[in-house]
Scaffold this active site. Structure first.
Site: not given
Lengths: 218, 97
Positions: A145, A147
């Site tokens: 992902d 972040d």
């Protein structure tokens, strides 16, 4: 980015990346065997959100894969460099990475910067992306992902949070944004959701709060 | 990714659903609904492998006090045991409202 920044006057905060000399400076429980090798490869630790006695900083060591995470403490004197997530954003660290062609994450940070800075929000990449940008050590994977940490200088409304989430959720890679508040941090999406109670991550652990801006500093 | 299943005895019927939590690092998402039988069922999907004994410990502790007949789906993104307990309590409280 090589992390050889001055320690400077700013307080050390959770998510800051600290350059250290090596595993020998870690304190706390005996670390797992992989820690020494991980710090030889990339001598950086991440400041954890945890209670600690002031000269000791709570940190996490990142190894290969998600299961390799170790908690430790490090004396302030053993820290040889510090980079806050927002330093990486200010420096546009992703523009100079050699892995920009292999991972779309880096180019997307350009659009993230535009979105968040238009809203007047200091921010920075954290997690594997932040670690890679600060240390130069490859740790992003294709399934990582993005972040993010937002550090609003003043309270933001749930409406603004919701509109930011709407923009960020349209990005082709999942974005996981946390927001610093005086007593710790909350998930931007949970704050934006309008839920009556949301989780505040504080240095004393997580707890449910109704208004994260009204919670005191730890 | 690990998928773990747990079953506990249930005593109290529940009638509502609850959805709490966040898809994000260090957090988890919990979907709680009435159980089809008289037991409590928990399915954990976790992005962090190798933590089955810790999950067992956390859930044993939670179900030592909570006796609802619930089916719980957990999507975990590396939450700490403290975060897991808090989200479980939140789910149960929201279900009761």
């Amino acid at each position: 980015m090589n992390g050889r920044h001055d320690l400077g006057p700013a307080p050390i905060r959770p998510h800051d990346l600290l350059r250290v000399r090596g595993a020998g400076d870690l304190m706390g429980d005996e670390p797992p065997a992989w820690v020494r090798g991980a710090l030889d490869l990339a001598p950086f630790v991440v400041v954890r959100r945890a209670a600690s006695a002031p000269p000791l900083i709570p940190v996490g060591v990142r190894g290969a894969g998600r299961a390799q995470r170790a908690a430790a403490f490090i004396p302030r004197a053993a820290v040889v460099g510090r980079m806050a997530p927002e330093d990486l954003a200010v420096a546009r660290a992703w523009r100079t990475t050699s892995r920009a062609m292999a991972f779309p994450h880096f180019a997307l940070l350009e659009a993230v910067a535009t979105t968040l800075e238009a809203a007047g929000l200091p921010w920075g990449p954290v997690g594997s992306l932040g670690f890679e940008l600060a240390s130069g050590h490859p740790c992003l994977t294709q399934t990582s992902d993005i972040d993010l940490l937002l550090r609003p200088p003043a309270p933001i409304s749930r409406d603004l949070a919701a509109s930011l989430c709407a923009v960020l959720s349209d990005f082709p890679i999942r974005i996981d944004a946390q927001m610093d508040v005086p007593g710790g941090a909350v998930a931007l999406s949970e704050y934006a959701s309008g839920a009556a109670r949301i989780v505040l991550r504080s240095s004393d652990g997580p707890r449910l709060v109704t208004d994260p801006w009204q919670e005191d500093m730890p | 990714m690990d998928v773990l299943n747990f079953t506990y005895p249930g005593e109290t019927r529940v009638s509502h659903r609850a959805h709490v939590g966040v898809v994000g690092s260090g957090d988890l998402e919990i979907l709680l609904e009435p159980s089809p039988d008289g037991a409590a069922h928990v399915r954990v999907r976790t992005s962090v492998d190798g933590y089955a004994p810790i999950w067992r410990k956390v859930l044993d502790r939670f179900f030592s006090r909570y006796k609802g007949c619930v089916s719980i789906e957990i999507n975990d993104f590396g939450a700490t045991p403290g975060m897991v307990m808090l989200r479980l309590q939140q789910a149960v409280e929201e279900q009761g409202q």
